[in-house]
Design an enzyme around this catalytic site. Sequence first.
Site, short mmCIF file in Angstrom:
data_model
loop_
_atom_site.label_atom_id
_atom_site.label_comp_id
_atom_site.label_asym_id
_atom_site.label_seq_id
_atom_site.Cartn_x
_atom_site.Cartn_y
_atom_site.Cartn_z
N GLN A 105 0.84 -1.20 0.00
CA GLN A 105 0.00 0.00 0.00
C GLN A 105 0.88 1.24 0.00
O GLN A 105 0.37 2.36 -0.06
CB GLN A 105 -0.89 0.00 1.25
CG GLN A 105 -1.80 -1.20 1.33
CD GLN A 105 -2.45 -1.31 2.70
OE1 GLN A 105 -3.47 -0.69 2.98
NE2 GLN A 105 -1.85 -2.08 3.59
N ASN A 106 2.19 1.04 0.10
CA ASN A 106 3.11 2.18 0.13
C ASN A 106 3.40 2.66 -1.29
O ASN A 106 3.41 1.88 -2.22
CB ASN A 106 4.42 1.78 0.82
CG ASN A 106 4.18 1.36 2.27
OD1 ASN A 106 3.16 1.72 2.84
ND2 ASN A 106 5.11 0.61 2.83
N HIS A 123 -1.42 1.30 -4.42
CA HIS A 123 -1.73 2.73 -4.45
C HIS A 123 -0.82 3.51 -5.39
O HIS A 123 -0.65 4.71 -5.22
CB HIS A 123 -1.65 3.31 -3.03
CG HIS A 123 -2.73 2.80 -2.12
ND1 HIS A 123 -2.57 2.72 -0.75
CD2 HIS A 123 -3.97 2.34 -2.38
CE1 HIS A 123 -3.69 2.22 -0.21
NE2 HIS A 123 -4.55 1.97 -1.18
N CYS A 157 5.08 18.77 -18.15
CA CYS A 157 5.30 17.76 -19.19
C CYS A 157 6.22 18.32 -20.27
O CYS A 157 6.01 19.43 -20.76
CB CYS A 157 3.95 17.38 -19.79
SG CYS A 157 4.07 16.30 -21.21
N CYS A 160 3.92 18.34 -23.70
CA CYS A 160 2.78 19.25 -23.96
C CYS A 160 2.67 20.40 -22.96
O CYS A 160 1.83 21.27 -23.13
CB CYS A 160 1.47 18.46 -24.01
SG CYS A 160 0.83 18.01 -22.39
N GLY A 197 3.28 -4.11 9.02
CA GLY A 197 3.21 -2.66 9.17
C GLY A 197 1.95 -2.04 8.61
O GLY A 197 1.98 -0.93 8.10
N THR A 198 0.86 -2.75 8.70
CA THR A 198 -0.41 -2.18 8.25
C THR A 198 -1.56 -2.69 9.11
O THR A 198 -1.60 -3.87 9.46
CB THR A 198 -0.70 -2.50 6.77
OG1 THR A 198 -2.03 -2.08 6.45
CG2 THR A 198 -0.56 -3.98 6.45
N GLU A 225 1.35 -2.64 17.22
CA GLU A 225 0.24 -2.88 18.15
C GLU A 225 -0.74 -3.85 17.52
O GLU A 225 -0.71 -4.03 16.30
CB GLU A 225 -0.50 -1.56 18.42
CG GLU A 225 0.33 -0.56 19.19
CD GLU A 225 -0.26 0.85 19.13
OE1 GLU A 225 -1.23 1.07 18.38
OE2 GLU A 225 0.26 1.71 19.85
ZN LIG Z 1 1.81 16.03 -21.67
#
Ligand SMILES: [Zn+2]
Length: 258
Positions: A105-106, A123, A157, A160, A197-198, A225
């Site tokens: 999830q990191n 994620h 970017c 663009c 760790g989650t 915990e």
């Molecule tokens: Zn672009």
Amino acid sequence: MDESTEKKLRYAAQWLADSLWAVALTGAGLSVDSGIPDFRSPGGLWDRFDPFEYAHVEAFHTDPIKVWQMLKELSDLVINAKPNPGHHSLVELSEMGILQAVITQNIDNLHQEAGSPEVIEFHGNGNRLVCLSCGWTTTADKAHEKCEATGEFPPSCESCGSIMKPEVIFFGEPIPAKALMDSQEQAQKADLILVVGTSATVVPASNIPLLTKRAGGRIVEINLETTALSPMADVTLLGSTTDILPRLVQAVREIKGV
Ligand SMILES: [Zn+2]
């Protein structure tokens, strides 16, 4: 480490040594010792930046320059952090042929930097930046260097001119379908899942360990915990992941003689 933790660690090591397909689900607790505070903790990112104001995808579309105040901190954390012994321990388990995938999830890229061969990014990854207009991509390191050199901020970017967005999942964005499918498949296939760790309380990540459990596998939890998951875990090892994971790997090595 007290006697009962030591005993639990031996059980977990034996299960890992016997495992034919183990996977890991990791979260913020693993990266704390790499200098990345849990975003939810006091003083963490979400303590200072309201996530709905700064980390909602609509906020990025409306005012990307404002959102980059928060993203700058996030990028700096990702660029400067280094993997810790917890990340390296998971790499060792992969090299021993035990761990088949890391579902994380990191967004800090530390599993990849440590050398984990199979990382499922739940994620996204803060080290990658993408242009939402044309799809051009770059890395946070390169964008950072360019901003330093030109004084331009936020990064834009090169194709663009639009403002770049880190390839992390913002609030209001779905978990990438492939990451979700891959992690569910891995969890169902696993005979053991290491939850590291989650607190695994946020859906859909919280369902992942339960898939392993329902398929007859074991849950080994390593957290500071106890969590909502602890009653379902076969064993919960309480302590810092940086401390426990290397001990666990050492115990597996002793059992396997490698
Ligand atoms: Zn672009």
